[in-house]
Enzyme design. Structure first.
Site, PDB file in Angstrom:
ATOM      1  N   PHE A 234       0.823  -1.214   0.000  1.00  0.00           N
ATOM      2  CA  PHE A 234       0.000   0.000   0.000  1.00  0.00           C
ATOM      3  C   PHE A 234       0.854   1.259   0.000  1.00  0.00           C
ATOM      4  O   PHE A 234       0.444   2.290   0.523  1.00  0.00           O
ATOM      5  CB  PHE A 234      -0.989  -0.001   1.177  1.00  0.00           C
ATOM      6  CG  PHE A 234      -1.766  -1.278   1.285  1.00  0.00           C
ATOM      7  CD1 PHE A 234      -2.638  -1.663   0.270  1.00  0.00           C
ATOM      8  CD2 PHE A 234      -1.621  -2.115   2.377  1.00  0.00           C
ATOM      9  CE1 PHE A 234      -3.348  -2.846   0.348  1.00  0.00           C
ATOM     10  CE2 PHE A 234      -2.321  -3.297   2.461  1.00  0.00           C
ATOM     11  CZ  PHE A 234      -3.192  -3.667   1.447  1.00  0.00           C
ATOM     12  N   ILE A 460       2.473  -7.722  -5.576  1.00  0.00           N
ATOM     13  CA  ILE A 460       2.298  -7.437  -4.152  1.00  0.00           C
ATOM     14  C   ILE A 460       0.931  -7.923  -3.663  1.00  0.00           C
ATOM     15  O   ILE A 460       0.415  -7.469  -2.649  1.00  0.00           O
ATOM     16  CB  ILE A 460       2.488  -5.934  -3.852  1.00  0.00           C
ATOM     17  CG1 ILE A 460       1.534  -5.077  -4.694  1.00  0.00           C
ATOM     18  CG2 ILE A 460       3.925  -5.524  -4.092  1.00  0.00           C
ATOM     19  CD1 ILE A 460       1.577  -3.592  -4.320  1.00  0.00           C
ATOM     20  N   GLU A 661      -5.630   2.120  -6.873  1.00  0.00           N
ATOM     21  CA  GLU A 661      -5.823   3.122  -5.831  1.00  0.00           C
ATOM     22  C   GLU A 661      -7.154   3.852  -5.899  1.00  0.00           C
ATOM     23  O   GLU A 661      -7.658   4.345  -4.880  1.00  0.00           O
ATOM     24  CB  GLU A 661      -4.642   4.120  -5.867  1.00  0.00           C
ATOM     25  CG  GLU A 661      -3.344   3.376  -5.579  1.00  0.00           C
ATOM     26  CD  GLU A 661      -2.088   4.185  -5.799  1.00  0.00           C
ATOM     27  OE1 GLU A 661      -1.769   4.989  -4.925  1.00  0.00           O
ATOM     28  OE2 GLU A 661      -1.417   3.991  -6.838  1.00  0.00           O
TER      29      GLU A 661
END
Lengths: 705, 330
Positions: A234, A460, A661
């Site tokens: 993040f 990720i 995002e």
């Protein structure tokens, strides 16, 4: 070749899914090697000052402890660009939690006991960790996060605002927030002769390799950095964090493999946070709802270590047509931990404030908040004057309103009561810039009919492996299961980090180009393939990074329904819906997961998450996941994520925009606006916890609402 | 690494002996709090006396209508027990409002009572805390204390007790059963935890070498309408901002029995005796509940950042009492 249908957009399953759910996927701390040691940092226990002495004898006497590194004996580093990495280099303590020693031991337990036995003496100085809008040390920086100018002004915003028929002048606050990925930061480093190998939990191992080469004065060719599986980041793993520097220091000092796995409690001080932002927003409008002037001024903090400025006024440069505007950032250096990126830096807090203020303006005008946004849709990007490559915000709002049942909403605040519950709904827009960086990739056709694609992308948890295989299969005209992909090592063709929602676009572009070239080579190749196949390489430097004449952004619309308990002040989200216009969606399954995950994080930002800066001690009070409240399953309702087909030829060969995002961006304002609709009370500070909501409800009653 | 001895007790007397004779010994139940505190360096036991395998894992319905709950009964099992759900529902509700499913599966009845405060200053050995290190000061009083006590705190300590279960036990007139060198004894659950005074390091009235063997739910509150309600920052896995357990019976149009306890407002579950006294004999109206609760909360001394707890506790109590007595008003 055209006989194979495109797999771009298909809901392909994550390639590493089985490994992850069966626990066989290895993370950075799970790299056993013969003789491996474990190192534990010692955090500073003062908020500002200097280390005057470190007593290490007791720690070294702990059985199993091999070494204690301090600023007096740690390997010297070449001065890093990122000063947060200059660990154990001098006696200065810039904030509480800054590492002042490292204990290296045979086991993690011995390292913990050794760290507890280190005695550090300090010369403490007075500290200041309290951000205020009127702080005397505030200044306007040269630039803000993302490299944008701190100030932009068009026309005469103050004067025009002052003479506008309808005005909103409000202050919003977003607290410090922490990324807290499931996997805390960890690194394992070891030497094979002259060769350094590092497993690290990072969003981009090419950057880690470059940083380590610079810090330790090593040629990049002698370093391999592996980030095969990463348990979330993040933004907090965007660039190297101190754990990887300490692991390399310790392995250099001891000559043994060393793992540094930061405990959760250390993260708040050393891996970054979303800086708190204080917003003043002034919106002037004509009676018909058209904006005349927009002023968004932000004050935030940074540390004494480095300047990082959360670019929270940026979205106001993109969103709405207004002839007069000012966007301005101020920053106050304090004795606080260094802030850094957290999912949608700038956009998340900025759009919370802007979209809440727009809701207030809609109320002042008596115009539906969806219609107010439609009314102020710009022809060109307001700040740059560039045309949009594509902009379908209005379509997102309309489609979201239709799916949500917005037309059935009674606009009067406090009009829907169910026993002790007040029910309301809210809307907010979302935006996130299109970013892309040059990347390299290699594609190889193998004699067995398969393909191997190699690129140092980092997965990720987003599904990068899977979607890149889809990009490759599409460009090769090959079935998806014939494409093997290798990511997550700096020995692969170099590639940028997974950040700024740019990974898929950047890596995918080079993968697409390499595969396209390979297809061309195969088309002219006669006879069987040689033993090691035929390969093609691509480097998008000079194409991916050319300046675009277009303003390129993804847009979205968020709708929320909440129930507010008038007994307790507890807010529960009943429904959350997002509609996105983000170019070509490349994998319906992993894209939905990105949207839903970010909306959940936005729900947390709205209702439960916040870090409290302890003015007395200078650290964040919430140090574990019992105290830092990410949403629990019981907080998360059914979340709907939809998208509209957007064909934008000005992006990249896949036609995609970043999607990692934007899901967080409009969610907090949609929820906050729903709370206002439910209760008639406008809360302007996140998170909307029961204490604040109950207090607002009581004050509302006192005022006779 | 820091070493400690480990003793697996096979009987209650053996456990009590080990606890009494080994300095610095601690009982290990589910370990959900103690092990965390050991990792933090807050608890540094010389010996862990593992009581989790003692034959105290049963729930027994006694002939007089009371219920004996063994100290090692897991929170999940206690919450799910039919007798608890139907006759003392406040206890079941309180247990299910606490922690997470995984923690409730591990945590024991005795351990739940003996868990330590979650005050962040208590948990951080680099900061002052009179509970952890008597005489070092209280970091919370001038620090971050939104979650701290509004009732019964002292200059030495403003911590709250984190248990939900203990709040229900207090309101239900449960008793805590103990065993030590002097033999067995029991104390009212409402008196088991202490106020901090000038000895905040002492959470409870448990004596040196004593262990909790069980909890007794009395026949007197069996089947009396009861409920637990908790306000919290997220819907699950969060400690209470404030909570209330209430047990109330109405007969002939007036309150004939009332047990009320607040959670997360004090160093112990706060038994609201003044409110209870005011309610006995009163008609069960919202106004009467408000009046009674206000009498109780008039003693509150909020700190800089936790004044919200007083109206929150009031709203919770009035809501629960009103709902428990709704049938009697119709």
């Amino acid at each position: 070749m055209a006989s194979v249908p495109t797999v771009l957009g298909a809901p392909a399953e994550r390639r590493e899914g089985l490994e992850k759910v069966t626990g066989t996927a290895r993370y950075a701390a799970e790299q056993p090697r013969p003789g491996r040691l474990f190192a534990r940092p010692v955090p500073a226990a003062i908020a500002r000052g200097r280390v005057t002495g470190v007593e290490t004898a007791a720690a070294l006497a702990v059985p199993g402890v091999r070494a204690v590194l301090t600023h007096e004996n740690a390997p010297r580093l070449v001065e890093p660009d990122d000063a947060t990495l200059a660990v154990l280099q001098d006696a200065r303590v810039p904030h509480r939690g800054w590492f002042v020693a490292l204990v290296v031991a045979d086991t993690a337990e011995a390292a913990r006991a050794g760290a507890a036995a280190v005695r550090v003496a300090y010369d403490a100085e007075d500290h200041d960790v309290t951000l205020t809008a009127a702080h005397p040390a505030s200044y306007v920086p040269e630039e803000v996060g993302g490299g944008y100018p701190a100030r932009a002004e068009h026309g005469e915003p103050e004067e025009v605002f002052g003479s506008s028929a309808v005005r909103v002048d409000v202050a919003y606050r977003v607290p410090p927030l922490h990324n807290h990925p499931m996997e805390p930061h960890a690194s394992t480093a070891h030497w094979d002769g002259e060769r350094l190998t590092v497993h690290t939990s990072s969003q981009g191992s090419t950057v880690v390799r470059a940083t380590l080469a610079q810090l330790f004065g090593l040629p990049e060719e002698r370093i391999t950095v592996v980030a095969e599986h990463v348990g979330g980041g993040f933004g907090s793993k965007g660039t190297p964090r101190p754990d990887v520097v300490l692991a390399v220091m310790a392995t250099r000092h001891t000559g043994r493999p060393v793992t540094v796995a930061l405990p959760r409690r250390m993260l708040p001080a050393v891996v970054g946070h979303r800086a708190p932002t204080l917003h003043r927003i002034r919106l002037g409008a004509a009676p018909d709802g058209s904006l005349t002037s927009v002023l968004h001024e932000v004050t935030t903090h940074t540390s004494r270590v480095k300047e990082f400025v959360e670019q929270a006024a940026m979205p106001a440069r993109v969103m709405y047509a207004a002839p007069h505007s000012r966007t301005l950032h101020r920053v106050v250096p304090l004795d606080v931990p260094s802030p850094s990126w957290m999912r949608a830096p700038g956009e998340a807090p900025g759009m919370y404030a802007l979209e809440s203020a727009m809701d207030e303006l809609a109320g002042e005008l008596g115009i539906d908040p969806v219609e107010l946004r439609v009314l102020n849709e710009p022809d060109r990007e307001p700040d740059s004057g560039k045309p949009f490559s594509s902009r379908h915000l209005v379509e997102c709002l309309r489609e979201g309103a239709r799916r949500f049942g917005w037309s059935r909403r009674d606009p009067r605040p406090g009009s829907h009561r169910e026993g002790p519950l007040l029910v309301g709904s809210g809307v907010a827009a979302a935006t996130y810039p299109v970013q892309v960086s040059p990347s390299t990739a290699e594609a190889r056709a193998l004699p067995d009919g398969g393909f191997l694609v190699r690129v140092n992308a980092t997965d990720i948890g987003t599904g990068a492996r899977t979607v890149l295989a889809q990009v490759a299969a599409d460009a090769l005209g090959a079935p998806l299961d014939r494409v093997r992909i290798e990511v997550g090592s700096s020995d692969l063709p170099s590639a940028p980090l997974a950040g700024g929602s740019s990974g898929t676009a950047s890596w995918g572009w080079s993968v697409h180009e390499a595969c396209t070239r390979l297809t061309e080579r195969l088309a002219v190749h006669a006879g069987p393939l040689p033993g090691d196949g035929i390969s093609a390489h691509a480097d998008t430097t000079g194409t991916a990074d050319t300046d675009s004449p277009w303003a390129r952004h993804a847009f979205g619309a968020h709708f929320a329904e909440v129930a507010v308990d008038t007994v307790t002040g507890e807010v529960r989200v009943r429904r959350l819906l997002g509609v996105y216009a983000a170019g070509h969606i490349l994998n319906a399954r992993t894209a939905r997961s990105q949207f839903v995950g970010a909306m959940t994080m936005g729900l947390g930002m709205a209702l439960t998450e916040g870090s409290t800066m302890d003015a007395a001690f200078g650290d964040f009070t919430e140090a574990d996941l019992a105290a830092y409240h990410v949403p629990a399953h019981a907080d998360v309702p059914e979340i709907e994520a939809h998208w509209i087909d957007e064909h934008d030829p000005h992006l990249n060969p896949m036609g995609s925009k970043g999607i990692g995002e934007i899901g967080i961006v409009g969610t907090p304002a949609a929820i906050g606006n729903a709370v206002h609709h439910a209760t008639g009370s406008r809360l302007r500070e996140l998170p909307l916890t029961p204490d604040r909501v109950l207090t607002a409800l009581r004050e509302g009653r006192t005022r006779g609402r | 690494m820091r070493t400690f001895d480990y003793v697996r007790a096979t009987s209650v007397t053996e456990a009590a002996d080990a606890l009494a004779t080994r300095p610095g010994a601690r009982c290990l139940g589910g370990g959900t709090n103690l092990v965390d505190l050991m990792k933090l360096g807050v608890e540094r036991p010389a010996t862990l006396v593992d009581v989790s395998r003692l034959p105290l894992d049963t729930i027994e319905e006694l002939p007089d209508g009371s219920l004996r709950v063994g100290a090692t009964v897991r929170n999940s099992d206690l919450a799910a027990h039919p007798a608890v759900r139907y006759r003392w529902p406040a206890l079941s509700q309180a247990l299910l409002a606490g922690a997470s499913g995984q923690l409730r599966n591990a945590a024991t009845t005795g351990g739940n009572l003996l868990q330590r405060t979650r005050c962040p200053y208590f948990q951080d050995v680099t900061k002052p805390c009179n509970k952890r290190e008597p005489g070092s000061g209280c970091g919370a009083r001038d620090g971050v204390h939104r979650d701290h006590a509004v009732l019964g705190h002292s200059a030495h300590c403003i911590a709250t007790h984190p248990s939900d279960m203990a709040v229900a036990l207090s309101a239900l007139d449960a008793r805590v059963e103990l065993y030590g060198a002097q033999g067995a004894r029991s104390v009212a659950a409402a008196e088991f935890h202490r106020l901090p005074g000038d000895r905040p390091e002492q959470d409870t009235v448990i004596g040196p070498g004593e262990i909790v063997t069980g909890v007794l739910l009395p026949a007197a509150t069996a089947g009396v309408p009861s409920a637990y309600r908790k306000a919290r920052d997220r819907a699950s896995y969060a400690f209470a901002l404030a909570s209330v357990a209430a047990v109330v019976r109405v007969g002939d149009g007036v309150v004939t029995r009332a047990g009320i306890a607040f959670g997360a407002v004090a160093h112990r579950p706060w038994r609201a005796r003044r409110a209870e006294e005011a309610l006995i004999g009163a008609a069960p109206t919202e106004a009467a509940f408000e009046h009674a609760v206000d009498l109780e909360l008039s003693a509150a001394q909020p700190l800089r950042d936790n004044a919200y707890k007083v109206p929150l506790a009031r709203a919770l109590a009035v809501d629960v009492l009103t709902r428990l007595t709704a049938a009697a008003r119709t």
